[in-house]
Design an enzyme around this catalytic site. Structure first.
Site, mmCIF file in Angstrom:
data_model
loop_
_atom_site.group_PDB
_atom_site.id
_atom_site.type_symbol
_atom_site.label_atom_id
_atom_site.label_comp_id
_atom_site.label_asym_id
_atom_site.label_seq_id
_atom_site.Cartn_x
_atom_site.Cartn_y
_atom_site.Cartn_z
ATOM 1 C CB SER A 108 -1.529 0.624 8.343
ATOM 2 O OG SER A 108 -1.769 -0.184 9.477
ATOM 3 C CG ASP A 109 -3.926 -4.927 5.178
ATOM 4 O OD1 ASP A 109 -4.730 -4.268 4.481
ATOM 5 O OD2 ASP A 109 -4.095 -6.117 5.473
ATOM 6 C CD GLN A 110 -6.700 -4.545 12.635
ATOM 7 O OE1 GLN A 110 -7.872 -4.363 12.359
ATOM 8 N NE2 GLN A 110 -6.105 -3.979 13.654
ATOM 9 C CE LYS A 127 -4.116 -1.981 2.120
ATOM 10 N NZ LYS A 127 -5.021 -1.976 3.284
#
Length: 192
Positions: free
Chosen positions: A67-69, A51
């Site tokens: 950011s990724d979760q 990203k």
């Protein structure tokens, strides 16, 4: 140097606002499909980096935050955003008395020199045993349909927990601010 948040998430935007640093948001261009056999921690890290990198051609002199979760039940079964009340009820019933683990990937990419630093923050939520009435009431009050795991830790979601454990509770919301401050400092941007 510009600071860019590679996200359109209102939750991440609100968190970054807490640092009182001027920034812009932009929609990243990233295929979020997991690779075959990809572990949750690896997926979160890869997507956070992807990203951030996806905006490098648009913002050529910037620190870009990705950011990724990824959430898992008992560290095995992936859990996404419910989208519907029925799916939220199903997720919370499944989580009752069990542990949900969140892997939040974080990347800071310097588009001017190509330097990137990334990490994954792990955070665990142990749910207490929940009744159907508690689940129904919680969903009615909080409407957590756009939240992985069907709860908002920054709100009434705390009433669902037996305990939680991790280095940074903001990672549950999608952007680990403690780690972000360290990464920004590493790239020459002082928060204070």
């Amino acid at each position: 140097m510009q600071l860019i948040l590679a996200s359109t998430s209102p939750y991440r935007k609100e968190l970054l606002t807490r640092l009182h640093i001027p920034f812009q948001t932009a929609r990243p261009d990233a295929d979020e499909t997991p690779l075959p056999g990809e572990m949750p921690e690896t997926l979160a890290l890869r997507l956070a980096s992807l990203k951030a990198e996806s905006l490098a051609d648009t913002f050529t002199d910037a620190l870009i935050i990705g950011s990724d979760q990824v959430a898992t039940l008992d560290d095995i079964v992936p859990i996404g955003k419910p989208g519907t009340v029925d799916q939220a009820k199903s997720q919370l019933r499944a989580a009752s008395g069990r542990t949900v683990t969140f892997y939040t990937g974080l990347s800071v990419f310097n588009s001017a020199n190509g330097q990137q630093d990334a990490l994954v923050d792990r955070y665990e939520i142990q749910f207490r045993n929940l009744t159907d009435a508690e689940i129904d009431r919680y969903i009615e009050l909080e409407q957590p349909l756009d939240c992985a795991g069907s709860f908002k830790s920054e709100g009434l979601g705390s009433a669902l927990f037996a305990r939680h454990q991790g280095a940074d509770p903001t990672s549950l919301i999608g952007l680990p601010l403690i780690a972000l401050c360290s990464l920004l400092q590493k790239h020459g941007m002082k928060v204070l």
